[in-house]
Scaffold this motif. Structure first.
Motif, short mmCIF file in Angstrom:
data_model
loop_
_atom_site.label_atom_id
_atom_site.label_comp_id
_atom_site.label_asym_id
_atom_site.label_seq_id
_atom_site.Cartn_x
_atom_site.Cartn_y
_atom_site.Cartn_z
N VAL A 177 20.44 -53.02 59.36
CA VAL A 177 21.74 -53.41 59.91
C VAL A 177 22.64 -54.06 58.87
O VAL A 177 23.87 -54.03 58.99
CB VAL A 177 21.62 -54.35 61.14
CG1 VAL A 177 20.98 -53.65 62.31
CG2 VAL A 177 20.87 -55.62 60.80
N GLU A 178 22.05 -54.63 57.83
CA GLU A 178 22.84 -55.29 56.79
C GLU A 178 23.31 -54.34 55.70
O GLU A 178 24.13 -54.71 54.86
CB GLU A 178 22.01 -56.42 56.17
CG GLU A 178 21.67 -57.52 57.18
CD GLU A 178 20.73 -58.56 56.61
OE1 GLU A 178 20.51 -58.60 55.39
OE2 GLU A 178 20.20 -59.35 57.41
N ASN A 179 22.81 -53.10 55.70
CA ASN A 179 23.18 -52.14 54.67
C ASN A 179 24.41 -51.34 55.13
O ASN A 179 24.33 -50.17 55.49
CB ASN A 179 22.00 -51.21 54.36
CG ASN A 179 22.22 -50.35 53.16
OD1 ASN A 179 23.34 -50.22 52.67
ND2 ASN A 179 21.16 -49.75 52.67
N VAL A 180 25.55 -52.00 55.08
CA VAL A 180 26.80 -51.41 55.57
C VAL A 180 27.20 -50.19 54.74
O VAL A 180 27.70 -49.21 55.29
CB VAL A 180 27.92 -52.48 55.57
CG1 VAL A 180 29.25 -51.88 55.99
CG2 VAL A 180 27.54 -53.63 56.49
N GLY A 181 26.97 -50.22 53.45
CA GLY A 181 27.32 -49.08 52.59
C GLY A 181 26.62 -47.81 53.01
O GLY A 181 27.24 -46.75 53.09
N SER A 182 25.34 -47.91 53.32
CA SER A 182 24.58 -46.73 53.73
C SER A 182 25.04 -46.25 55.11
O SER A 182 25.08 -45.04 55.37
CB SER A 182 23.09 -47.04 53.73
OG SER A 182 22.35 -45.85 53.87
N GLN A 183 25.38 -47.16 55.97
CA GLN A 183 25.90 -46.77 57.28
C GLN A 183 27.20 -45.98 57.13
O GLN A 183 27.41 -44.97 57.81
CB GLN A 183 26.12 -48.00 58.16
CG GLN A 183 24.82 -48.69 58.55
CD GLN A 183 25.04 -49.95 59.34
OE1 GLN A 183 25.80 -49.96 60.30
NE2 GLN A 183 24.38 -51.02 58.93
N LYS A 184 28.05 -46.41 56.21
CA LYS A 184 29.31 -45.69 55.97
C LYS A 184 29.05 -44.29 55.43
O LYS A 184 29.74 -43.34 55.81
CB LYS A 184 30.20 -46.48 55.00
CG LYS A 184 30.80 -47.71 55.61
CD LYS A 184 31.66 -48.47 54.60
CE LYS A 184 32.23 -49.73 55.21
NZ LYS A 184 33.01 -50.50 54.23
N VAL A 185 28.06 -44.15 54.55
CA VAL A 185 27.70 -42.83 54.03
C VAL A 185 27.34 -41.89 55.18
O VAL A 185 27.82 -40.76 55.25
CB VAL A 185 26.53 -42.93 53.02
CG1 VAL A 185 25.92 -41.55 52.74
CG2 VAL A 185 26.98 -43.59 51.73
N LEU A 186 26.50 -42.36 56.08
CA LEU A 186 26.05 -41.52 57.19
C LEU A 186 27.22 -41.16 58.11
O LEU A 186 27.35 -40.01 58.54
CB LEU A 186 24.93 -42.21 57.96
CG LEU A 186 23.63 -42.37 57.17
CD1 LEU A 186 22.67 -43.30 57.89
CD2 LEU A 186 22.99 -41.02 56.91
N GLU A 187 28.06 -42.12 58.40
CA GLU A 187 29.20 -41.86 59.29
C GLU A 187 30.16 -40.86 58.66
O GLU A 187 30.65 -39.94 59.33
CB GLU A 187 29.88 -43.17 59.65
CG GLU A 187 29.01 -44.02 60.58
CD GLU A 187 29.44 -45.47 60.72
OE1 GLU A 187 30.51 -45.85 60.17
OE2 GLU A 187 28.72 -46.24 61.39
N LYS A 188 30.43 -40.99 57.36
CA LYS A 188 31.31 -40.04 56.66
C LYS A 188 30.69 -38.65 56.59
O LYS A 188 31.40 -37.66 56.43
CB LYS A 188 31.61 -40.53 55.24
CG LYS A 188 32.53 -41.71 55.17
CD LYS A 188 32.71 -42.15 53.73
CE LYS A 188 33.49 -43.43 53.60
NZ LYS A 188 33.59 -43.86 52.20
#
Length: 170
Positions: free
Chosen positions: A125-136
């Motif tokens: 949950v703290e890895n916001v950068g990786s979450q953005k990669v997946l969403e993009k």
């Protein structure tokens, strides 16, 4: 920015490039494995795990390995699913490289694994950068899995993302 990103199988000659991110505490903070401090240990990991993995590729930027990406297929009744994982050298974060690599995987992996319908990714949950990669990359956020696993001594919440094949079931 449209970086020149390609994927290819790993080779033992990639050891020095692999060591760049495998020995980086910033990178390994998000990974299941601990920071590598020995090229010999990393070479053994490459021989015993990386080269034997059913679908792991080097993420290359201008033909040089700067990360890794994998899809691990499940078996049995879960064979319609696979888990995506990726890692990128920290000096390349925020340049669109991981997003392009993930999109490239999604363009081929459903053909590479017969019966694959869903690719999942679990992200701290703290890895916001990786979450953005997946969403993009077109992944949907399925939800937060509370107290899901123990990572480096801490119980962590994880975000579950999924990408569903656009091809109809055969």
């Amino acid at each position: 920015m449209n970086p020149e990103v390609t994927l290819r199988p790993f080779d033992l000659a990639d050891l020095d490039d692999f060591y760049v991110w495998a020995s980086d505490d910033q990178v390994s903070a998000w990974c299941r494995w601990d920071t590598y401090t020995s090229k010999e240990d990393l070479l053994n990991y490459m021989k015993n795990d990386v080269l034997l993995h059913p679908w792991m590729r080097a993420i290359c930027y201008h033909s040089r390995p700067v990360g890794a990406i994998s899809v691990t297929p499940y078996t049995g009744a879960d064979r319609c699913r696979g888990e995506l994982g990726y890692v990128l050298a920290s000096q390349y974060w925020g340049k669109g490289i991981a997003t392009k690599a993930v999109k490239s995987v999604l363009g081929t992996v459903f053909r590479d694994f017969e019966g694959l319908e869903r690719v999942e990714a679990l992200v701290d949950v703290e890895n916001v950068g990786s979450q953005k990669v997946l969403e993009k990359s077109g992944f949907s956020k399925d939800g937060v899995l509370r107290r899901f696993w123990i990572h480096k001594g801490k119980v962590k919440d994880m975000v579950l993302y999924s990408f569903i094949s656009t091809d109809p079931l055969v």
